[in-house]
Write a protein that holds these residues in place. Structure first.
Motif, PDB file in Angstrom:
ATOM      1  N   SER A  21       0.839  -1.216   0.000  1.00 22.95           N
ATOM      2  CA  SER A  21       0.000   0.000   0.000  1.00 22.95           C
ATOM      3  C   SER A  21       0.866   1.255   0.000  1.00 22.95           C
ATOM      4  O   SER A  21       0.594   2.226  -0.717  1.00 22.95           O
ATOM      5  CB  SER A  21      -0.887   0.022   1.246  1.00 22.95           C
ATOM      6  N   ARG A  25       1.509   4.331  -3.029  1.00 30.86           N
ATOM      7  CA  ARG A  25       1.289   5.749  -2.719  1.00 30.86           C
ATOM      8  C   ARG A  25       2.557   6.578  -2.891  1.00 30.86           C
ATOM      9  O   ARG A  25       2.507   7.737  -3.331  1.00 30.86           O
ATOM     10  CB  ARG A  25       0.740   5.881  -1.296  1.00 30.86           C
ATOM     11  N   SER A 164     -13.363   1.114   2.858  1.00 32.05           N
ATOM     12  CA  SER A 164     -12.357   0.917   1.811  1.00 32.05           C
ATOM     13  C   SER A 164     -11.378   2.083   1.746  1.00 32.05           C
ATOM     14  O   SER A 164     -11.749   3.209   1.411  1.00 32.05           O
ATOM     15  CB  SER A 164     -13.031   0.754   0.448  1.00 32.05           C
ATOM     16  N   ASP A 311      -6.780  -7.907   4.885  1.00 35.03           N
ATOM     17  CA  ASP A 311      -5.950  -8.754   4.015  1.00 35.03           C
ATOM     18  C   ASP A 311      -5.357  -9.949   4.761  1.00 35.03           C
ATOM     19  O   ASP A 311      -4.858 -10.891   4.139  1.00 35.03           O
ATOM     20  CB  ASP A 311      -4.815  -7.923   3.401  1.00 35.03           C
TER      21      ASP A 311
HETATM   22  C1  S3P Z   1      -5.581  -1.268   0.067  1.00 37.35           C
HETATM   23  C2  S3P Z   1      -6.800  -1.276   0.690  1.00 37.35           C
HETATM   24  C3  S3P Z   1      -7.565  -2.508   0.920  1.00 37.35           C
HETATM   25  C4  S3P Z   1      -6.699  -3.743   0.820  1.00 37.35           C
HETATM   26  C5  S3P Z   1      -5.810  -3.718  -0.382  1.00 37.35           C
HETATM   27  C6  S3P Z   1      -4.911  -2.508  -0.362  1.00 37.35           C
HETATM   28  C7  S3P Z   1      -4.904   0.026  -0.148  1.00 37.35           C
HETATM   29  O1  S3P Z   1      -8.569  -2.611  -0.065  1.00 37.35           O
HETATM   30  O2  S3P Z   1      -7.497  -4.901   0.812  1.00 37.35           O
HETATM   31  O3  S3P Z   1      -5.002  -4.884  -0.413  1.00 37.35           O
HETATM   32  O4  S3P Z   1      -3.699   0.036  -0.437  1.00 37.35           O
HETATM   33  O5  S3P Z   1      -5.580   1.056  -0.013  1.00 37.35           O
HETATM   34  P1  S3P Z   1     -10.003  -1.886   0.095  1.00 37.35           P
HETATM   35  O6  S3P Z   1      -9.826  -0.437  -0.003  1.00 37.35           O
HETATM   36  O7  S3P Z   1     -10.815  -2.437  -1.044  1.00 37.35           O
HETATM   37  O8  S3P Z   1     -10.509  -2.332   1.432  1.00 37.35           O
END
Ligand code: S3P
Length: 426
Positions: A21, A25, A164, A311
């Motif tokens: 993540s 970013r 999310s 996750d």
């Molecule tokens: C993520 C957010 C989550 C996660 C994904 C990565 C992110 O998804 O499951 O692996 O980097 O913002 P959701 O936003 O669909 O919950």
């Protein structure tokens, strides 16, 4: 295909690759900042390489030297329409966050993805962005999408309807790239890496409880970002260290941001012995994590902790098969919308190994402890990296040989996973 066998112990001190993540970013904010952003320990995986490629398609120069990635940003105006269709591969994070970034930047683009990604909902970002002026056409809320040059409203107010972080981040990025005054309310406390990193890049971001506010016309300046180890990858080794007797494992420099570390909280409640040795860092909090073989007990898992461990639920379910009593996991319907329907894939595959597990509408019921058993039993990762890795850890505590039919998907977030496993098994 991989033939996998029970392990007597796992030993070693390891570092897991950079957080997925945070890696996405860092590339994105570097691309819209002014100056050269230096990212240390960027995750080198298929999903993050997708984001890198898309940003290059939008005109950003990105180079690698040893463990440092340099992103040459020229602000939002340095981006241009891509010549090619943007192929997001398997990556939901790239698709949703970049949709926000591209819409806000006023670019035109066509977006496609692989079979799995093309089945996943994109209306969750298309709708809020359309409500503030985005012009996006889609295939009934799914890929392929076409983004037509959009002029967003000068004020964006959005309350997250689902837990999310991708949706939250898409709106925040659209706000920043369009220059809008932006407010997003996140009552779910989803991962906050976008907000934290925007501040690192010099943006004015005010956090007041669940409310994130960004004034209009923010200009980002290049930053040095050190990406911590991914707790989502570390979770596989943490659970392995808890379940494989005589293990002696330490996982170094893992990001333990509280919006991500629900797995530790849950394992602690299950009576797991996990030592956390926090260390100093300038950005995201990090720690060395040492799991010890533990007798686990069943608990109920629901509500606010779910977004902080979404996750990690597949590997938590595996831990629950070894816990005494009935574990109930609720409020996790989002699992149906991941790289596979993880409620179904986790249940189907662990049942093949004898787990007592039931799928529910929004989670699982697991009865334990059960000794998993296989006899050259074929299991499938359903082309989903986290399912393939969970099943690999399952094989380490299963009597008999497990045959994992598809193992390539680990490239999505942890390409060196099997190599690491080979070093740890003694
Ligand atoms: C993520 C957010 C989550 C996660 C994904 C990565 C992110 O998804 O499951 O692996 O980097 O913002 P959701 O936003 O669909 O919950």
């Amino acid at each position: 295909m991989k033939k996998l066998n029970k392990a007597t112990s796992l030993k070693g001190i390891i570092s897991v690759p950079g957080d997925k993540s945070i890696s996405h970013r860092a590339l994105m904010l570097g691309a819209i900042a002014d100056g050269t952003t230096r990212i240390t320990n960027l995750l080198n995986s298929a999903d993050v390489n997708t984001t890198k490629q898309i940003l290059m398609d939008l005109g950003v120069k990105i180079t690698e030297q040893a463990n440092i990635t340099e992103v040459e940003g020229h602000g939002v105006s340095g981006l241009h329409d891509p010549d090619e269709v943007l192929d997001m591969g398997n990556s939901g994070t790239s698709t949703r966050l970049l949709t926000g970034l591209i819409v806000g930047a006023g670019l035109n683009a066509r977006i496609i993805g692989d079979d799995s990604l093309s089945k996943r909902p994109m209306d969750r970002v298309i709708n809020p962005l359309s409500n503030v002026g985005a012009n996006i056409s889609s295939n009934n809320g799914k890929l392929p999408t076409t983004i037509h040059q959009s002029h967003l409203k000068s004020k964006i107010d959005f309350e997250l309807p689902i837990g999310s972080a991708q949706v939250k981040s898409a709106v925040l990025l659209a706000g920043v790239t369009s220059g809008a005054e932006t407010t997003v309310v996140d009552e779910f406390k989803t991962r906050n890496h976008t907000e934290v990193m925007l501040q690192q890049f010099g943006a004015e971001v005010k956090i007041d409880g669940a409310k994130i506010s960004i004034p209009s016309d923010q200009h980002l300046s290049a930053a040095n970002v050190v990406v911590p180890g991914d707790i989502s990858s570390a979770a596989f080794w943490i659970v392995a260290g808890l379940l494989v007797k005589d293990s002696d494992l330490m996982i170094k420099n893992v990001g333990i941001n509280s919006t991500r570390s629900g797995v530790i909280e849950i394992l602690n409640q299950m009576n797991a012995m996990v030592d956390i040795q926090a260390s100093n860092s300038d950005g995201e909090p990090i720690a060395d994590i040492t799991p010890h073989f533990s007798k686990l007990k069943a608990i109920n898992i629901s509500g606010k902790v779910i977004p902080a461990c979404i996750d990690e639920i597949p590997i938590i379910v595996l831990a629950a098969t070894r816990a005494t009593g009935r574990t109930i996991i609720k409020d996790a319907a989002e699992l149906k919308l991941k790289e596979s329907d993880r409620i179904i894939t986790v249940t189907t595959e662990l049942k093949k190994l004898g787990a007592k597990i039931q799928a529910t509408d929004d989670g699982f019921i697991i009865d334990g402890p059960v000794q998993l058993k296989a006899d050259k039993t074929h299991v499938s990762g359903h082309k989903d990296h986290r399912i393939a890795m969970m099943l690999t850890i399952a094989s380490l505590i299963t009597d008999g040989e497990v045959i994992l039919d598809d193992d390539d998907s680990v490239d999505i977030s942890y390409p060196t996973f099997f190599h690491e496993l080979g070093k740890l098994v003694v």
